[in-house]
Scaffold this motif. Structure first.
Motif, mmCIF file in Angstrom:
data_model
loop_
_atom_site.group_PDB
_atom_site.id
_atom_site.type_symbol
_atom_site.label_atom_id
_atom_site.label_comp_id
_atom_site.label_asym_id
_atom_site.label_seq_id
_atom_site.Cartn_x
_atom_site.Cartn_y
_atom_site.Cartn_z
ATOM 1 N N TYR A 33 65.115 -37.234 70.740
ATOM 2 C CA TYR A 33 63.696 -37.445 70.768
ATOM 3 C C TYR A 33 63.203 -36.044 70.723
ATOM 4 C CZ TYR A 33 64.856 -41.795 73.040
ATOM 5 O OH TYR A 33 65.374 -42.999 73.260
ATOM 6 N N PHE A 34 61.955 -36.021 70.269
ATOM 7 C CA PHE A 34 61.200 -34.652 70.168
ATOM 8 C C PHE A 34 59.795 -34.931 70.120
ATOM 9 C CE2 PHE A 34 62.717 -36.437 66.188
ATOM 10 C CZ PHE A 34 61.585 -36.671 65.215
ATOM 11 N N ASP A 35 58.838 -34.111 70.219
ATOM 12 C CA ASP A 35 57.324 -34.179 70.348
ATOM 13 C C ASP A 35 57.086 -34.035 68.674
ATOM 14 O OD1 ASP A 35 54.823 -34.464 71.196
ATOM 15 O OD2 ASP A 35 54.622 -32.486 72.010
ATOM 16 N N CYS A 36 55.912 -34.505 68.410
ATOM 17 C CA CYS A 36 55.453 -34.520 66.908
ATOM 18 C C CYS A 36 53.836 -33.941 66.783
ATOM 19 C CB CYS A 36 55.207 -36.058 66.485
ATOM 20 S SG CYS A 36 57.029 -36.669 66.324
ATOM 21 N N TRP A 37 53.559 -33.425 65.651
ATOM 22 C CA TRP A 37 52.316 -33.219 65.309
ATOM 23 C C TRP A 37 51.757 -34.122 64.399
ATOM 24 C CZ3 TRP A 37 52.796 -27.309 63.761
ATOM 25 C CH2 TRP A 37 52.977 -26.518 65.103
ATOM 26 N N GLU A 38 50.459 -34.385 64.335
ATOM 27 C CA GLU A 38 49.608 -35.197 63.392
ATOM 28 C C GLU A 38 50.380 -35.024 61.898
ATOM 29 O OE1 GLU A 38 47.906 -37.918 64.116
ATOM 30 O OE2 GLU A 38 47.580 -37.585 66.177
ATOM 31 N N ASP A 39 50.220 -35.755 61.097
ATOM 32 C CA ASP A 39 50.733 -35.829 59.841
ATOM 33 C C ASP A 39 49.848 -34.660 59.254
ATOM 34 O OD1 ASP A 39 52.573 -37.656 60.113
ATOM 35 O OD2 ASP A 39 51.270 -39.244 59.318
ATOM 36 N N TYR A 47 52.433 -39.843 69.888
ATOM 37 C CA TYR A 47 53.618 -40.295 69.847
ATOM 38 C C TYR A 47 54.726 -39.221 69.596
ATOM 39 C CZ TYR A 47 53.381 -39.040 64.848
ATOM 40 O OH TYR A 47 52.840 -38.696 63.685
ATOM 41 N N ILE A 48 55.851 -39.458 70.164
ATOM 42 C CA ILE A 48 57.109 -38.679 69.987
ATOM 43 C C ILE A 48 58.032 -39.315 68.887
ATOM 44 C CG2 ILE A 48 57.022 -37.722 72.236
ATOM 45 C CD1 ILE A 48 59.389 -39.531 73.017
ATOM 46 N N GLY A 49 58.891 -38.579 68.249
ATOM 47 C CA GLY A 49 59.738 -38.914 67.139
ATOM 48 C C GLY A 49 61.047 -39.444 67.800
ATOM 49 N N LYS A 50 61.758 -40.287 67.409
ATOM 50 C CA LYS A 50 63.084 -40.903 67.813
ATOM 51 C C LYS A 50 63.964 -41.024 66.644
ATOM 52 C CE LYS A 50 65.132 -44.657 70.208
ATOM 53 N NZ LYS A 50 64.815 -45.907 70.974
ATOM 54 N N ILE A 51 64.977 -40.307 66.643
ATOM 55 C CA ILE A 51 66.014 -40.522 65.577
ATOM 56 C C ILE A 51 67.249 -41.474 66.193
ATOM 57 C CG2 ILE A 51 67.711 -39.359 63.768
ATOM 58 C CD1 ILE A 51 65.917 -36.980 63.951
ATOM 59 N N ASN A 130 75.037 -43.101 60.073
ATOM 60 C CA ASN A 130 73.747 -43.105 59.300
ATOM 61 C C ASN A 130 72.549 -42.861 60.435
ATOM 62 O OD1 ASN A 130 71.930 -42.980 57.212
ATOM 63 N ND2 ASN A 130 72.076 -45.188 56.533
ATOM 64 N N TYR A 131 71.418 -42.976 60.018
ATOM 65 C CA TYR A 131 70.286 -42.560 61.030
ATOM 66 C C TYR A 131 68.985 -43.533 60.354
ATOM 67 C CZ TYR A 131 67.908 -39.780 57.835
ATOM 68 O OH TYR A 131 67.170 -39.290 56.503
ATOM 69 N N LYS A 132 68.040 -43.536 61.570
ATOM 70 C CA LYS A 132 66.803 -43.939 61.255
ATOM 71 C C LYS A 132 65.862 -43.248 62.096
ATOM 72 C CE LYS A 132 67.303 -48.379 63.786
ATOM 73 N NZ LYS A 132 67.255 -49.789 63.525
ATOM 74 N N VAL A 133 64.501 -43.387 61.654
ATOM 75 C CA VAL A 133 63.489 -42.565 62.447
ATOM 76 C C VAL A 133 62.312 -43.646 62.860
ATOM 77 C CG1 VAL A 133 61.850 -40.529 62.291
ATOM 78 C CG2 VAL A 133 64.066 -40.340 61.071
ATOM 79 N N GLU A 134 62.127 -43.553 64.032
ATOM 80 C CA GLU A 134 60.922 -44.122 64.477
ATOM 81 C C GLU A 134 60.061 -43.178 65.475
ATOM 82 O OE1 GLU A 134 62.495 -47.071 67.413
ATOM 83 O OE2 GLU A 134 63.564 -48.080 65.871
ATOM 84 N N LYS A 135 58.632 -43.824 65.463
ATOM 85 C CA LYS A 135 57.420 -43.214 66.288
ATOM 86 C C LYS A 135 57.813 -43.983 67.475
ATOM 87 C CE LYS A 135 54.458 -41.820 62.531
ATOM 88 N NZ LYS A 135 52.935 -42.227 62.023
ATOM 89 N N VAL A 136 57.426 -43.285 68.871
ATOM 90 C CA VAL A 136 57.305 -44.134 69.865
ATOM 91 C C VAL A 136 56.027 -43.519 70.658
ATOM 92 C CG1 VAL A 136 58.721 -44.389 72.247
ATOM 93 C CG2 VAL A 136 59.794 -44.213 70.173
ATOM 94 N N LEU A 137 55.186 -44.309 71.186
ATOM 95 C CA LEU A 137 54.042 -43.934 71.877
ATOM 96 C C LEU A 137 54.207 -43.345 72.966
ATOM 97 C CD1 LEU A 137 51.680 -46.954 71.211
ATOM 98 C CD2 LEU A 137 51.470 -44.817 69.894
ATOM 99 N N LYS A 138 53.671 -41.917 73.025
ATOM 100 C CA LYS A 138 53.868 -41.538 74.406
ATOM 101 C C LYS A 138 53.634 -42.316 75.778
ATOM 102 C CE LYS A 138 53.336 -36.865 72.707
ATOM 103 N NZ LYS A 138 52.277 -35.544 72.605
#
Length: 149
Positions: A33-39, A47-51, A130-138
């Motif tokens: 998990y990690f914090d994210c910036w706007e695109d 949201y935070i990122g989840k791999i 393998n992996y996949k990436v998701e956004k998770v609302l804070k």
């Protein structure tokens, strides 16, 4: 010894480049998990990122800013993870697993890779298929609020 190097994989979301990483690991599950910036601008997202690493079976971590393995090309992406090519650690872990389960490749017929996830002052190395990436609302994951506080 074979030359190890990083191959960069672009993430579909923008990880905070000064941010921390958090890891959850169980038998076959591994989530980073990690914090994210706007695109489009360097402001914090809602949201935070989840791999999600699939069929993960080995993890190592170090709280240090620098990594001893480098890409053979310049960094290309604003947000990425890497695969460690010619990984000595992957070879070592395959040997360890084979020593304990000599026929594990027959019941775990997967193509495993050594992934590298970097935070600002820490990193995780993960052996997974393998992996996949998701956004998770804070608002849905207050447990991880130390990532953005």
């Amino acid at each position: 010894m074979k030359a190890q190097y990083l191959t960069e994989i672009e993430l579909p979301i923008w990880a905070d480049p000064q941010g921390d990483l958090m890891l959850e690991k169980s038998r076959d599950d591994c989530h980073v998990y990690f914090d994210c910036w706007e695109d489009n601008k360097p402001t914090y997202a809602n949201y935070i990122g989840k791999i999600i690493f699939e069929n993960a079976w080995a993890v190592k971590s170090l709280d240090i800013e620098y990594y001893d393995i480098f890409p053979i090309e310049d960094w290309k992406y604003k947000s990425s993870i890497c695969v460690v090519e010619n990984s000595c650690w992957l070879d070592e872990m395959i040997q360890v697993r084979t020593r304990h389960y000599n026929n594990w490749t027959k019941w775990k017929d997967k193509n495993y890779r050594h992934f590298h996830c970097k935070g600002h002052d820490n990193y995780f190395d993960i052996i997974a298929e393998n992996y996949k990436v998701e956004k998770v609302l804070k608002k849905d994951v207050e447990h991880y609020e130390k990532l953005w506080r």
